[in-house]
Design an enzyme around this catalytic site. Sequence first.
Site, PDB file in Angstrom:
ATOM      1  CD  GLU A  83      -2.287   1.439   2.780  1.00  0.00           C
ATOM      2  OE1 GLU A  83      -3.081   2.375   2.939  1.00  0.00           O
ATOM      3  OE2 GLU A  83      -1.967   0.670   3.702  1.00  0.00           O
ATOM      4  CE1 TYR A 122      -6.222   1.476   6.095  1.00  0.00           C
ATOM      5  CE2 TYR A 122      -5.634   3.772   6.444  1.00  0.00           C
ATOM      6  CZ  TYR A 122      -5.899   2.511   6.947  1.00  0.00           C
ATOM      7  OH  TYR A 122      -5.843   2.291   8.297  1.00  0.00           O
ATOM      8  CG  ASN A 124      -9.173   4.111   8.595  1.00  0.00           C
ATOM      9  OD1 ASN A 124     -10.388   4.001   8.500  1.00  0.00           O
ATOM     10  ND2 ASN A 124      -8.473   3.379   9.419  1.00  0.00           N
ATOM     11  CE1 TYR A 125      -4.204   8.684   5.730  1.00  0.00           C
ATOM     12  CE2 TYR A 125      -3.236   7.960   3.689  1.00  0.00           C
ATOM     13  CZ  TYR A 125      -3.105   8.350   4.991  1.00  0.00           C
ATOM     14  OH  TYR A 125      -1.878   8.400   5.552  1.00  0.00           O
TER      15      TYR A 125
END
Length: 185
Positions: A83, A122, A124-125
């Site tokens: 990632e 991702y 959480n972004y």
Amino acid sequence: MADIQRNKTEVLLQRTQQSKRFFKAKSDYVTKPISEAGLEGLSLHIMLQLYTSLLILSPFGGRMSEISNSETLFPPRKGNLCEIQYYFSWDDDKETGKYISWTRKVCGYVAAYASKSPRAAYMNYRDLDLGMNKDANTSYAQASLWGLSYFKNNFRRLAQVKTLVDPGNFFRNEQSIPVLPFGEK
């Protein structure tokens, strides 16, 4: 006790922002190796041009890739080498356009190595470039534009759970999971 709670509340309400720093963060999942020339181009020609940039590479594979994508809500396991998290920050809001442009340029550069159909991100972004809900009544189909990037095929399952626990869609934001129409599973 009530006086202490009231004082805590007043302190929180009267606080001022310590920093006026702005930032943009995005992410990608790399599915094929980035060549040495590709890494050099990324670091020398793009990332080093901005002194406030950060690139984080988190390796995947091994035991992590043995877990099925549907076993947990975090699906990007199998098939991803790593990632990448991109982070840019700046102090002057007049420079926002420049830094947003740089972020998109870096993501464009990595596109040849990144996941596709959809390009994963991702969760959480919150990446509003992927899309966002128009209002509280955003349909599952509309929200799938960004939801599949974060959750892949788990997105439908999350919408089913959201429909059960929050049918009025009280808990929502620009990229919240939508509720399904009545009777739809």
